[in-house]
Design an enzyme around this catalytic site. Sequence first.
Site, PDB file in Angstrom:
ATOM      1  N   LYS A   1      36.645 -51.226 -15.288  1.00  0.00           N
ATOM      2  CA  LYS A   1      37.221 -51.394 -14.093  1.00  0.00           C
ATOM      3  C   LYS A   1      37.689 -49.791 -13.708  1.00  0.00           C
ATOM      4  O   LYS A   1      37.188 -49.005 -14.137  1.00  0.00           O
ATOM      5  CB  LYS A   1      38.587 -52.455 -14.485  1.00  0.00           C
ATOM      6  CG  LYS A   1      38.389 -53.577 -15.197  1.00  0.00           C
ATOM      7  CD  LYS A   1      37.989 -54.819 -14.133  1.00  0.00           C
ATOM      8  CE  LYS A   1      37.474 -56.124 -14.938  1.00  0.00           C
ATOM      9  NZ  LYS A   1      37.783 -57.226 -14.589  1.00  0.00           N
TER      10      LYS A   1
HETATM   11  C1  LIG Z   1      38.040 -58.383 -15.056  1.00  0.00           C
HETATM   12  C2  LIG Z   1      38.886 -59.438 -14.343  1.00  0.00           C
HETATM   13  C3  LIG Z   1      40.096 -60.164 -14.890  1.00  0.00           C
HETATM   14  C4  LIG Z   1      40.243 -60.227 -16.234  1.00  0.00           C
HETATM   15  O1  LIG Z   1      41.046 -58.963 -16.526  1.00  0.00           O
HETATM   16  P1  LIG Z   1      41.302 -58.635 -18.244  1.00  0.00           P
HETATM   17  O2  LIG Z   1      42.162 -57.142 -18.087  1.00  0.00           O
HETATM   18  O3  LIG Z   1      39.872 -58.458 -18.818  1.00  0.00           O
HETATM   19  O4  LIG Z   1      42.136 -59.869 -18.702  1.00  0.00           O
HETATM   20  C5  LIG Z   1      40.811 -61.122 -13.973  1.00  0.00           C
HETATM   21  N1  LIG Z   1      40.512 -61.058 -12.843  1.00  0.00           N
HETATM   22  C6  LIG Z   1      39.387 -60.402 -12.108  1.00  0.00           C
HETATM   23  C7  LIG Z   1      39.339 -60.775 -10.826  1.00  0.00           C
HETATM   24  C8  LIG Z   1      38.613 -59.704 -12.831  1.00  0.00           C
HETATM   25  O5  LIG Z   1      37.639 -59.156 -12.190  1.00  0.00           O
END
Ligand SMILES: *Cc1c(COP(=O)(O)O)cnc(C)c1O
Length: 381
Positions: free
Chosen positions: A182
């Site tokens: 991310k």
């Molecule tokens: C990656 C993602 C999540 C999950 O995030 P985590 O930190 O792994 O729980 C939730 N929503 C979206 C839109 C994502 O891209």
Amino acid sequence: MRNIPFGRPIIGDEERSAVLEVLSGTQFVHGPLAKKFETDFSGFIGGGYAHTVASCTAGLHLAYVYLGIGPGDEVIVPAQTHVATAHSVEYTGARPVFVDVDATTGNIDIDGIEAAISPRTKAISVVHYLGLPVDMDRVNVLARKHDLFVVEDAALALGARYKGVHAGLIGDVGSFSFYPVKHITTAEGGMFTTRHAEVAAKVARLKAFGYDKMVGERVVPGLYDVDLLGYNYRMNEIEAAIGVQQLKRVGGFLTKRAENDAALRKALEDIDEVKCLAAGGGDFEHAHYCLVAVLDDAVADKRYDIINGLRDLGVGTSVYYPGPVPHLKYYRDKYDLGRVQYPNAARISNHSIALSVGPHLDEEDMIYVGRMLKQVLGAIK
Ligand SMILES: *Cc1c(COP(=O)(O)O)cnc(C)c1O
């Protein structure tokens, strides 16, 4: 040949020594670094309250726990998203009600929200799709009209602003992700944000077992009472140490992402077989998680050949997301959604290729990706 991985965390000596410093001490949880990360984060997004959490999913779940929803309640969820957006509702026993997205942005269709609201609806969740803000004024008007809570899944929205207000502070609450690929990472981790003091205060206790007194507030160490069914959704000090350092880099990361996005759009401009999702701009400040190229019907059934062709030329790709969430087996079977159509979500899921604009790449890489896509498309015809 270039090597262009889709995602790669950028970790430097600052992160490495910050982690070692935590490990050289004795405070692994409840320490100053989680607090510092929270303060710095709310500074970056321009206000509100921020609480570190174990993941974005944990933060979304806490939003619904805070609301006290359960069986018989409904939450509006976009069909095109990560499964976490729906799972966090499902954990509570409430039902996610899926709404299709806009074909040009990937964001929830706001007319569709209104049509899906029922007397059982308790909240609207929105996802700033791949970093492009949702038209939140329209969502907030609907929410006020029907007395609904607005949850922003801001997993990919660090740096996204709507009319100058950062994602996570536009609705009632937001949740960010620090999963490795991310915008910034803590390995695993997330940040819960809200503009409401009372929500922040309760969520701070819900993420830590429901203790009435936090470590540091206790008159006698170890003595507390518990008045809520809280979870263990905290972020530890090792993760927070990485987060504090990563946040210092975020401005540079976002600039690089914006430059790469512009360069890649330019490189794809004269390829008739692909159309990119909306670029944002103006009131919609895009965080540029990645660039989604939607394939023309004429080549869409060759998608895997195109992906493999790009891979052989060193270009990593991904798919956002593998299918509309209501068509993933769990939801398809549980709510019998196999025959319900989500045409725009399905088109983005099934007809597109996600290309990286990450800060590990530069303009030359973007030009290369454009050239390679042309070459692959030329070869499959
Ligand atoms: C990656 C993602 C999540 C999950 O995030 P985590 O930190 O792994 O729980 C939730 N929503 C979206 C839109 C994502 O891209």
